[in-house]
Design an enzyme around this catalytic site. Sequence first.
Site, PDB file in Angstrom:
ATOM      1  N   GLU A  31      -8.605 -10.353  24.403  1.00  0.00           N
ATOM      2  CA  GLU A  31      -7.215  -9.994  24.674  1.00  0.00           C
ATOM      3  C   GLU A  31      -7.101  -8.694  25.472  1.00  0.00           C
ATOM      4  OE1 GLU A  31      -3.193 -10.031  21.889  1.00  0.00           O
ATOM      5  OE2 GLU A  31      -5.166  -9.790  21.002  1.00  0.00           O
ATOM      6  N   SER A  69      -8.409  -1.542   1.038  1.00  0.00           N
ATOM      7  CA  SER A  69      -7.621  -2.349   0.084  1.00  0.00           C
ATOM      8  C   SER A  69      -8.067  -3.806   0.042  1.00  0.00           C
ATOM      9  CB  SER A  69      -6.123  -2.243   0.389  1.00  0.00           C
ATOM     10  OG  SER A  69      -5.719  -0.900   0.329  1.00  0.00           O
ATOM     11  N   ASP A 127       0.837  -1.204   0.000  1.00  0.00           N
ATOM     12  CA  ASP A 127       0.000   0.000   0.000  1.00  0.00           C
ATOM     13  C   ASP A 127       0.874   1.258   0.000  1.00  0.00           C
ATOM     14  OD1 ASP A 127      -2.156   1.684   0.147  1.00  0.00           O
ATOM     15  OD2 ASP A 127      -3.118   0.607   1.788  1.00  0.00           O
ATOM     16  N   SER A 140      -7.583   4.270  -1.423  1.00  0.00           N
ATOM     17  CA  SER A 140      -7.469   2.807  -1.458  1.00  0.00           C
ATOM     18  C   SER A 140      -8.742   2.117  -1.937  1.00  0.00           C
ATOM     19  CB  SER A 140      -7.125   2.265  -0.070  1.00  0.00           C
ATOM     20  OG  SER A 140      -5.905   2.772   0.371  1.00  0.00           O
TER      21      SER A 140
END
Length: 301
Positions: free
Chosen positions: A239, A178, A65, A115
């Site tokens: 997490e 993307s 990218d 993008s």
Amino acid sequence: MAARQTFLIIGIFVLAGFDGCFSVIPEEEQHPDFWYVKGKEALHTSLSMTRNMNRAKNLILFLGDGMGISTVTAARVMKGQMEGKTGEESVLAMDTFPHLALSKTYNVDQQMPDSAATATAYLCGVKANYGTLGLSAAARRANCSSAKGNEVKSILHHAKMAGMSVGIVSTARVQHASPAGSYAHTPERGWYSDKELTSEAVSSGCKDIAYQLVHNTDINVILGGGRQYMFPKETVDPEYSTVTGSRKDKTNLVDVWLSSRNNAKYVWNKQDFDAVKEEKTDYLMGKATSSIWRENFHLLH
Ligand SMILES: *[C@@H]1O[C@H](CO)[C@@H](O)[C@H](O)[C@H]1NC(C)=O
């Protein structure tokens, strides 16, 4: 994007360190013969190249990218300098590829592209409007009703329809513009989860990108960030105890994905990822949160 930021810093370093002028001029480069030999070698390599007429078995589209010519130049110089040389003479692996092409990157409605519309161009083959994904330029940004009937299909979708297994691996969120260009159709790249949908989007029936990830093309491998868009806002991240999902519709999209597929596996940490048995897995989804995914991406290699 991560690569772009890293190389930008490198670029500044190069300019400050060398000021465009080298103190050590390599002995060999002072002789014309050095360059004549190099020129002959390059010519010989090109002339002796044979066309590979075999049928390709797999296709990997690797996208850096923001990796334009100047970024690649900075990387090449850095590589050479890390080897103790001046840098420019260095050769990246991709410099040795037999074929090279350049493309013009712009959007139908804007010179400086984004993008979403560029992903639509290189994945679906159709140039599009700024900020829109998987839609032709007949669609208008953030206007759901304008998207209807203007969907364009991606190379990933066509490959799946041709009976191939398909996958997306990204250091970004997999709902990021993307990677999303391979499966989503939306007039607004920012509609990651239903939390971001406008009232017009909801009333006109547009679905968020995360929803489309599990409902559109049947993707075999999905590895990247963007965990929060898959879970309800009532769900605490496994997490990070201070992080929750972002969905308003109380839907666990990972469960939706798993329950409609055989031999499907979901992982969110390295340990579970390593424990995946390839021969028993037809579908794999690995998701990190967007913020930590980039730093932890190397763990998967
Ligand atoms: C959105 O698109 C529709 C269909 O093309 C059009 O009729 C409408 O005027 C647009 N809305 C806005 C706010 O531009």
